[in-house]
Design an enzyme around this catalytic site. Structure first.
Site, PDB file in Angstrom:
ATOM      1  N   GLU A 100       0.832  -1.211   0.000  1.00  0.00           N
ATOM      2  CA  GLU A 100       0.000   0.000   0.000  1.00  0.00           C
ATOM      3  C   GLU A 100       0.863   1.255   0.000  1.00  0.00           C
ATOM      4  O   GLU A 100       0.518   2.262  -0.642  1.00  0.00           O
ATOM      5  CB  GLU A 100      -0.922  -0.005   1.215  1.00  0.00           C
ATOM      6  CG  GLU A 100      -1.956   1.101   1.225  1.00  0.00           C
ATOM      7  CD  GLU A 100      -2.907   1.021   0.044  1.00  0.00           C
ATOM      8  OE1 GLU A 100      -3.118   2.077  -0.607  1.00  0.00           O
ATOM      9  OE2 GLU A 100      -3.429  -0.071  -0.241  1.00  0.00           O
ATOM     10  N   GLU A 140       1.247   6.553  -7.071  1.00  0.00           N
ATOM     11  CA  GLU A 140       0.176   7.491  -7.391  1.00  0.00           C
ATOM     12  C   GLU A 140       0.648   8.936  -7.238  1.00  0.00           C
ATOM     13  O   GLU A 140       0.306   9.802  -8.060  1.00  0.00           O
ATOM     14  CB  GLU A 140      -1.033   7.237  -6.492  1.00  0.00           C
ATOM     15  CG  GLU A 140      -1.774   5.945  -6.809  1.00  0.00           C
ATOM     16  CD  GLU A 140      -3.001   5.765  -5.930  1.00  0.00           C
ATOM     17  OE1 GLU A 140      -3.143   6.543  -4.953  1.00  0.00           O
ATOM     18  OE2 GLU A 140      -3.812   4.869  -6.223  1.00  0.00           O
ATOM     19  N   GLU A 176      -3.223  15.137 -16.415  1.00  0.00           N
ATOM     20  CA  GLU A 176      -4.095  14.751 -17.514  1.00  0.00           C
ATOM     21  C   GLU A 176      -4.089  13.241 -17.672  1.00  0.00           C
ATOM     22  O   GLU A 176      -3.160  12.547 -17.228  1.00  0.00           O
ATOM     23  CB  GLU A 176      -3.634  15.417 -18.812  1.00  0.00           C
ATOM     24  CG  GLU A 176      -3.668  16.943 -18.765  1.00  0.00           C
ATOM     25  CD  GLU A 176      -3.179  17.553 -20.058  1.00  0.00           C
ATOM     26  OE1 GLU A 176      -2.757  16.775 -20.950  1.00  0.00           O
ATOM     27  OE2 GLU A 176      -3.212  18.794 -20.178  1.00  0.00           O
ATOM     28  N   TYR A 177      -5.138  12.731 -18.315  1.00  0.00           N
ATOM     29  CA  TYR A 177      -5.220  11.291 -18.538  1.00  0.00           C
ATOM     30  C   TYR A 177      -4.148  10.862 -19.530  1.00  0.00           C
ATOM     31  O   TYR A 177      -3.948  11.475 -20.573  1.00  0.00           O
ATOM     32  CB  TYR A 177      -6.595  10.905 -19.085  1.00  0.00           C
ATOM     33  CG  TYR A 177      -6.686   9.435 -19.456  1.00  0.00           C
ATOM     34  CD1 TYR A 177      -6.893   8.473 -18.477  1.00  0.00           C
ATOM     35  CD2 TYR A 177      -6.524   9.026 -20.779  1.00  0.00           C
ATOM     36  CE1 TYR A 177      -6.956   7.135 -18.798  1.00  0.00           C
ATOM     37  CE2 TYR A 177      -6.594   7.687 -21.117  1.00  0.00           C
ATOM     38  CZ  TYR A 177      -6.806   6.742 -20.123  1.00  0.00           C
ATOM     39  OH  TYR A 177      -6.868   5.416 -20.453  1.00  0.00           O
ATOM     40  N   HIS A 178      -3.455   9.795 -19.142  1.00  0.00           N
ATOM     41  CA  HIS A 178      -2.441   9.211 -20.027  1.00  0.00           C
ATOM     42  C   HIS A 178      -2.490   7.694 -19.855  1.00  0.00           C
ATOM     43  O   HIS A 178      -2.550   7.213 -18.723  1.00  0.00           O
ATOM     44  CB  HIS A 178      -1.048   9.749 -19.698  1.00  0.00           C
ATOM     45  CG  HIS A 178      -0.026   9.434 -20.751  1.00  0.00           C
ATOM     46  ND1 HIS A 178       0.531   8.174 -20.913  1.00  0.00           N
ATOM     47  CD2 HIS A 178       0.515  10.217 -21.717  1.00  0.00           C
ATOM     48  CE1 HIS A 178       1.390   8.195 -21.914  1.00  0.00           C
ATOM     49  NE2 HIS A 178       1.397   9.421 -22.427  1.00  0.00           N
ATOM     50  N   LYS A 214      -0.689   3.182 -12.243  1.00  0.00           N
ATOM     51  CA  LYS A 214      -1.577   3.130 -11.085  1.00  0.00           C
ATOM     52  C   LYS A 214      -2.263   1.772 -10.964  1.00  0.00           C
ATOM     53  O   LYS A 214      -2.401   1.231  -9.858  1.00  0.00           O
ATOM     54  CB  LYS A 214      -2.623   4.240 -11.178  1.00  0.00           C
ATOM     55  CG  LYS A 214      -2.059   5.636 -10.964  1.00  0.00           C
ATOM     56  CD  LYS A 214      -3.175   6.658 -10.886  1.00  0.00           C
ATOM     57  CE  LYS A 214      -2.635   8.034 -10.551  1.00  0.00           C
ATOM     58  NZ  LYS A 214      -3.704   9.041 -10.398  1.00  0.00           N
ATOM     59  N   ASP A 215      -2.686   1.215 -12.094  1.00  0.00           N
ATOM     60  CA  ASP A 215      -3.379  -0.080 -12.054  1.00  0.00           C
ATOM     61  C   ASP A 215      -2.441  -1.196 -11.603  1.00  0.00           C
ATOM     62  O   ASP A 215      -2.840  -2.083 -10.836  1.00  0.00           O
ATOM     63  CB  ASP A 215      -3.944  -0.405 -13.444  1.00  0.00           C
ATOM     64  CG  ASP A 215      -5.125   0.487 -13.799  1.00  0.00           C
ATOM     65  OD1 ASP A 215      -5.629   1.177 -12.902  1.00  0.00           O
ATOM     66  OD2 ASP A 215      -5.531   0.485 -14.986  1.00  0.00           O
TER      67      ASP A 215
END
Length: 229
Positions: free
Chosen positions: A65, A72, A81-83, A90-91
Site C-alpha cells: 500500500e 500514485e 491529464e489522462y495518459h 496506477k493499475d
C-alpha cells in the site's frame, strides 16, 4: 552527526506512514484489520511461528500500500491529464496491493481456522438445526416483512429507509444455511457469496443504508425465527 541523520530518517519515514494513513482510506482499513488480527492472535493460543507469519503478512500488505501511494503521488506530480501509461502505473501498483491482500486473506484463514473452528464448534455445540418446512416459512416471513417495511417507509416519504429486498433475502438464507450446516468453512463460503451480492448492490445503488438495513433485517429474522421454531 550520523545520529542526527538517522533520527531525521526515522522522522521522514514516520511522516510518510502518517501521510498514507491520513490520506488513503485503504491504508486505514489495512491498519484496522491488522490491529484486529493482532488482538485476536493475543487471545488465541498461537505458537511463535504462526505469529511471525502474521507479522510478515501484515508488513507485506502495508508495504504494498505504501508503494501504491508513492506511485500514485509520482504519477500525479508528472501529469494531471489522462495518459494510458499513467493509468497502467496506477493499475499495476493497485494490482500489487490486491495480490498481497489476497495472500494475507489466505494465510489468515489458514492460521486462524483451526482455532476459530474450535470456538465455533463450542458455541454451536456441534449441532445443526434440522432442515424442515419451517425454514421456508422463515424465508417467506422475511419477504413479506421486508415488503411491508418498504411500503410503510415509502408512504411516510422516507424512501432512503426502505430496506433492500435483495440483501434481506440473501442474508436471511445465508443465516439459515449456517444454522442447518453448522460448519465454519461453509459459513465463510456462504457469507463470501453474500458479500459479493452486497458489493454488486452497492455498485448498482448509490444509497448504502437500505442495503445494510436489509442485511440486518434478514439476519435478525433468521436468528429469531430459528429460536422460535
Amino acid at each position: 552527526m550520523w545520529v542526527t541523520k538517522v533520527l531525521r530518517s526515522f522522522r521522514y519515514a514516520l511522516e510518510g506512514l502518517k501521510y498514507t494513513v491520513v490520506t488513503q482510506r485503504n491504508m486505514r482499513i489495512h491498519f484496522l484489520t491488522a490491529l484486529g488480527v493482532l488482538l485476536l492472535s493475543l487471545y488465541l493460543p498461537m505458537n511463535k511461528t504462526e505469529v511471525l507469519v502474521l507479522f510478515v503478512t501484515i508488513a507485506l500488505v502495508l508495504f504494498a500500500e505504501l508503494i501504491n501511494t508513492a506511485v500514485e503521488a509520482v504519477v500525479d506530480m508528472v501529469t494531471e491529464e489522462y495518459h494510458p501509461l499513467a493509468k497502467v502505473a496506477k493499475d499495476v501498483a493497485a494490482g500489487a496491493v490486491l495480490l498481497t491482500a489476497g495472500l494475507a486473506v489466505i494465510i489468515g484463514i489458514s492460521v486462524f481456522y483451526p482455532y476459530i473452528n474450535s470456538l465455533f464448534t463450542g458455541l454451536t455445540g456441534n449441532s445443526s438445526y434440522p432442515a424442515n418446512i419451517g425454514l421456508a416459512a422463515i424465508i417467506a416471513f422475511d419477504f413479506f416483512l421486508t415488503l411491508m417495511l418498504k411500503a410503510w417507509f415509502h408512504r411516510m416519504g422516507k424512501t432512503e429507509w426502505e430496506p433492500s429486498m435483495t440483501t434481506s433475502m440473501a442474508f436471511c438464507v445465508a443465516a439459515l444455511i449456517v444454522f442447518v450446516i453448522g460448519n465454519l468453512l461453509v459459513t465463510l463460503l456462504v457469507y463470501f457469496l453474500a458479500a459479493l451480492i452486497v458489493g454488486t448492490r452497492i455498485r448498482l445503488r448509490p444509497k448504502r443504508f437500505p442495503i445494510f438495513l436489509g442485511m440486518i433485517l434478514g439476519t435478525l429474522v433468521a436468528v429469531i425465527g430459528v429460536q422460535l421454531l
